[in-house]
Design a protein around this motif. Structure first.
Motif, PDB file in Angstrom:
ATOM      1  N   UNK A 195      -2.127  -1.535   6.903  1.00  0.00           N
ATOM      2  CA  UNK A 195      -1.603  -2.128   6.144  1.00  0.00           C
ATOM      3  C   UNK A 195      -1.433  -0.602   5.402  1.00  0.00           C
ATOM      4  N   UNK A 196      -0.148   0.221   5.367  1.00  0.00           N
ATOM      5  CA  UNK A 196      -0.068   1.687   4.889  1.00  0.00           C
ATOM      6  C   UNK A 196       1.009   1.438   3.771  1.00  0.00           C
ATOM      7  N   UNK A 197       0.406   0.730   2.973  1.00  0.00           N
ATOM      8  CA  UNK A 197       1.318   1.513   1.723  1.00  0.00           C
ATOM      9  C   UNK A 197       0.987   2.008   1.025  1.00  0.00           C
ATOM     10  N   UNK A 198       2.834   2.642   0.249  1.00  0.00           N
ATOM     11  CA  UNK A 198       2.147   3.945  -0.490  1.00  0.00           C
ATOM     12  C   UNK A 198       3.494   4.573  -1.228  1.00  0.00           C
ATOM     13  N   UNK A 199       3.706   4.697  -2.063  1.00  0.00           N
ATOM     14  CA  UNK A 199       5.145   5.453  -2.483  1.00  0.00           C
ATOM     15  C   UNK A 199       4.370   6.729  -3.293  1.00  0.00           C
ATOM     16  N   UNK A 200       5.158   7.414  -2.902  1.00  0.00           N
ATOM     17  CA  UNK A 200       5.406   9.043  -3.006  1.00  0.00           C
ATOM     18  C   UNK A 200       5.237   9.285  -4.950  1.00  0.00           C
ATOM     19  N   UNK A 201       4.024   9.986  -5.193  1.00  0.00           N
ATOM     20  CA  UNK A 201       4.090   9.907  -6.551  1.00  0.00           C
ATOM     21  C   UNK A 201       2.635   9.467  -6.939  1.00  0.00           C
ATOM     22  N   UNK A 202       2.428   8.535  -5.677  1.00  0.00           N
ATOM     23  CA  UNK A 202       1.036   6.940  -6.590  1.00  0.00           C
ATOM     24  C   UNK A 202       1.935   6.530  -7.191  1.00  0.00           C
ATOM     25  N   UNK A 203       1.241   5.102  -7.925  1.00  0.00           N
ATOM     26  CA  UNK A 203      -0.217   5.070  -7.517  1.00  0.00           C
ATOM     27  C   UNK A 203      -1.165   4.110  -5.574  1.00  0.00           C
TER      28      UNK A 203
END
Length: 299
Positions: free
Chosen positions: A24-32
């Motif tokens: 599971x590679x959930x990520x968004x630019x700038x977080x969280x």
């Protein structure tokens, strides 16, 4: 090896076995970071992967925002995810696989042969009425051995040459390619000669990849052509802001039957190299020469 797997296909594989390792590679630019979302609900058996700390190295601005991790660090992380040699790996996120594609590319580049993206990601799994589980369970350490260099890459010099003599795709949104705005990196615009191909154009309205035929037609319309012979290396280069969504474009090109080369430093490296020229506007264009960096915030 197949690049994509459907939610129904993954569910069947989990029943029939052997079970794949699911990341599971959930990520968004700038977080969280996505770990909190992971704990609220994820695919059964999935392991959380932190893109910023496990799928990227850290260096100077001239290295880019998400340089490739050292092989030893990636191997240690992969063993922490429970990977063993010969495992089938399935990766997913909740953002059209824009971040999961980074894990796909890194593992494929490190010699893991069977790595697949869950087409449509978490939304596709839920749309099939398949279960999610909460919490986080310890994972027995794996023993996978990684080796570098299975996929072609470009440095800044090679990217510049390819933009002039071949096809180099810029996978960022059109407004960043044109240089209308640059919220992150110190200069706005694109590598002279690069052609804009935003990653959103790889997906349908449900966040699934277009068919291989539709993707091939998309890229051929941008000038991508297959190599004249299998030994010629690669067909096309691709970059983005920091090398993350460029991996998504690499997936789409692979599904379309092309062999892409990734420029890992991408715009975040190029924009921090003051001697590199910058082009602006909607066309590939010629470089305008070095320009003064702005004070954009780095993430």
């Amino acid at each position: 090896m197949r690049t994509l797997i459907s939610a129904a296909g993954l569910a069947e594989l989990l029943v029939a076995g052997p079970a794949p390792r699911i990341l599971d590679v959930r990520w968004k630019l700038g977080g969280p970071p996505g770990r909190a979302e992971f704990r609220r609900g994820h695919l059964p058996g999935a392991v959380y992967v932190d893109l910023d700390t496990e799928l990227a190295g850290h260096g100077e601005p001239a290295d880019g925002r998400h340089p490739l991790p050292a092989l030893a660090d990636l191997q240690a992380a992969a063993r922490g995810w429970g990977l063993d040699d010969g495992d089938t790996v399935v990766v997913y996120d909740d953002l059209g696989n824009m971040s999961a594609a980074r894990a796909w590319w890194l593992l494929r580049n490190a010699g893991v042969r069977d790595v697949r993206l869950l087409d449509g990601g978490l939304a596709a799994w839920r749309a099939e009425g398949l279960p999610v589980v909460a919490g986080e369970e310890p994972v027995p350490a794996g023993s996978v051995t990684l080796a570098p260099g299975s996929l072609p890459t470009l440095d800044a010099d090679a990217a510049a040459a390819l933009a002039e003599d071949g096809v180099l795709l810029d996978a960022r949104a059109a407004e960043r390619y044109r240089g209308d705005t640059e919220p992150i990196d110190p200069r706005a615009g694109h590598i002279p000669g690069a052609i804009n191909a935003p990653t959103g154009g790889n997906l349908d309205a449900n966040g699934r990849f277009l068919s291989a035929a539709a993707l091939r037609a998309r890229f051929e319309a941008l000038g991508v052509r297959a190599r004249s012979a299998p030994g010629d290396g690669f067909d096309v280069g691709v970059y983005c802001g920091s090398g993350v969504t460029a991996a998504h474009e690499a997936v789409a090109l692979t599904v379309a039957g092309f062999t892409p080369a990734l420029y890992p430093g991408s715009w975040s490296q190029w924009a921090n190299l003051p001697d590199r020229p910058v082009a602006t506007g909607a066309e590939p264009g010629a470089g305008t020469g070095a320009s003064r960096p702005s004070h954009a915030r780095r993430h």
